[in-house]
Design a protein around this motif. Structure first.
Motif, mmCIF file in Angstrom:
data_model
loop_
_atom_site.group_PDB
_atom_site.id
_atom_site.type_symbol
_atom_site.label_atom_id
_atom_site.label_comp_id
_atom_site.label_asym_id
_atom_site.label_seq_id
_atom_site.Cartn_x
_atom_site.Cartn_y
_atom_site.Cartn_z
ATOM 1 N N ILE A 117 0.837 -1.197 0.000
ATOM 2 C CA ILE A 117 0.000 0.000 0.000
ATOM 3 C C ILE A 117 0.873 1.248 0.000
ATOM 4 C CG2 ILE A 117 -1.756 1.280 1.328
ATOM 5 C CD1 ILE A 117 -2.779 -1.324 0.102
ATOM 6 N N SER A 118 1.936 1.211 0.826
ATOM 7 C CA SER A 118 2.797 2.377 0.961
ATOM 8 C C SER A 118 4.212 1.917 1.316
ATOM 9 C CB SER A 118 2.228 3.275 2.061
ATOM 10 O OG SER A 118 3.142 4.248 2.447
ATOM 11 N N LEU A 123 3.627 -0.241 4.543
ATOM 12 C CA LEU A 123 2.299 -0.772 4.859
ATOM 13 C C LEU A 123 1.870 -1.722 3.754
ATOM 14 C CD1 LEU A 123 -0.193 -0.537 6.786
ATOM 15 C CD2 LEU A 123 -1.051 1.224 5.237
ATOM 16 N N LYS A 124 1.376 -2.890 4.153
ATOM 17 C CA LYS A 124 0.896 -3.880 3.187
ATOM 18 C C LYS A 124 -0.524 -4.298 3.530
ATOM 19 C CE LYS A 124 5.311 -5.863 1.834
ATOM 20 N NZ LYS A 124 6.052 -7.084 1.538
ATOM 21 N N MET A 125 -1.248 -4.669 2.489
ATOM 22 C CA MET A 125 -2.593 -5.206 2.667
ATOM 23 C C MET A 125 -2.545 -6.711 2.458
ATOM 24 S SD MET A 125 -6.148 -4.488 0.602
ATOM 25 C CE MET A 125 -5.658 -5.385 -0.857
ATOM 26 N N THR A 143 -14.052 -13.484 2.298
ATOM 27 C CA THR A 143 -12.854 -12.660 2.151
ATOM 28 C C THR A 143 -12.556 -11.932 3.458
ATOM 29 O OG1 THR A 143 -13.311 -12.339 -0.196
ATOM 30 C CG2 THR A 143 -11.793 -10.789 0.833
ATOM 31 N N VAL A 144 -11.289 -12.001 3.871
ATOM 32 C CA VAL A 144 -10.826 -11.271 5.048
ATOM 33 C C VAL A 144 -9.649 -10.406 4.605
ATOM 34 C CG1 VAL A 144 -9.853 -11.459 7.360
ATOM 35 C CG2 VAL A 144 -11.547 -13.125 6.595
ATOM 36 N N ILE A 145 -9.696 -9.128 4.987
ATOM 37 C CA ILE A 145 -8.629 -8.188 4.624
ATOM 38 C C ILE A 145 -8.069 -7.566 5.900
ATOM 39 C CG2 ILE A 145 -8.074 -6.043 3.416
ATOM 40 C CD1 ILE A 145 -10.263 -6.730 1.413
ATOM 41 N N SER A 146 -6.759 -7.481 5.945
ATOM 42 C CA SER A 146 -6.097 -6.853 7.085
ATOM 43 C C SER A 146 -4.910 -6.045 6.569
ATOM 44 C CB SER A 146 -5.616 -7.922 8.080
ATOM 45 O OG SER A 146 -5.001 -7.320 9.184
ATOM 46 N N TYR A 147 -4.505 -5.049 7.343
ATOM 47 C CA TYR A 147 -3.343 -4.235 6.997
ATOM 48 C C TYR A 147 -2.236 -4.510 7.997
ATOM 49 C CZ TYR A 147 -6.515 -1.842 3.876
ATOM 50 O OH TYR A 147 -7.406 -1.561 2.882
ATOM 51 N N ARG A 148 -1.024 -4.379 7.512
ATOM 52 C CA ARG A 148 0.109 -4.674 8.378
ATOM 53 C C ARG A 148 1.254 -3.723 8.095
ATOM 54 N NH1 ARG A 148 4.073 -9.654 9.231
ATOM 55 N NH2 ARG A 148 5.426 -8.464 10.571
ATOM 56 N N ALA A 149 1.870 -3.247 9.182
ATOM 57 C CA ALA A 149 3.086 -2.434 9.084
ATOM 58 C C ALA A 149 4.279 -3.336 9.373
ATOM 59 C CB ALA A 149 3.035 -1.275 10.076
ATOM 60 N N SER A 150 5.457 -2.881 9.000
ATOM 61 C CA SER A 150 6.659 -3.687 9.215
ATOM 62 C C SER A 150 7.004 -3.742 10.702
ATOM 63 C CB SER A 150 7.835 -3.144 8.432
ATOM 64 O OG SER A 150 8.194 -1.888 8.945
ATOM 65 N N ASP A 151 7.806 -4.748 11.052
ATOM 66 C CA ASP A 151 8.279 -4.866 12.445
ATOM 67 C C ASP A 151 9.203 -3.688 12.728
ATOM 68 O OD1 ASP A 151 6.946 -7.263 12.462
ATOM 69 O OD2 ASP A 151 8.738 -8.464 12.060
#
Length: 152
Positions: A117-118, A123-125, A143-151
């Motif tokens: 995403i960015s 940031l990833k989806m 469908t399940v969607i979640s966003y995740r930032a890096s460690d």
């Protein structure tokens, strides 16, 4: 004064009772009521079973999302580690977690897609599609969607 107990007087030539038309109408009403009750029970049990499969598929998709959220993605490490990619999560088929009796095993396949995403901030989806079939009603997708930032 005459008192008659337990008897009624009827005009001559008539009898008390049901006619054939009244009998057929009461049987028809009873048949419609019983068939409506049985059909309602069948429809509600089918809907409850479909709901159980759908919730099991949602749980299976959430398992995959949790796997992707637990994967290592550390941009501050040397070298940078990124295990949150679509290639890290190939399609996988599992049995839906519903009560099984005989041959009613239902398989579901999870398809995982990871999109960036960015890059700043990172940031990833994570999108997981759980595809499953229900009897002769076709194929369904949860469908399940979640966003995740890096460690960090």
């Amino acid at each position: 004064m005459k008192i008659r107990l337990g008897s009624q007087s009827h005009p001559t030539g008539t009898q008390a009772g049901l006619s054939l038309v009244e009998l057929l109408c009461s049987i028809a009403i009873a048949a419609v009521t019983i068939s409506g009750t049985v059909n309602g029970y069948i429809l509600s049990s089918n809907q409850a079973e479909w709901s159980a499969y759908s919730l099991a598929a949602n749980s299976l998709a959430m398992q995959r999302v949790e796997q992707a959220r637990a994967a290592k993605w550390d941009l501050a490490a040397f070298p940078a580690v990124d295990q949150v990619t679509s290639g890290s999560f190939p399609p996988v088929a599992n049995i839906l977690d519903v009560p099984i009796s005989g041959t009613n095993i239902v398989y579901a396949t999870n398809f995982t897609t990871v999109s960036t995403i960015s890059t700043s901030p990172a940031l990833k989806m994570i999108r997981v599609d759980c595809v499953w079939a229900y009897r002769q009603h076709g194929v369904f997708t949860n469908t399940v969607i979640s966003y995740r930032a890096s460690d960090q």
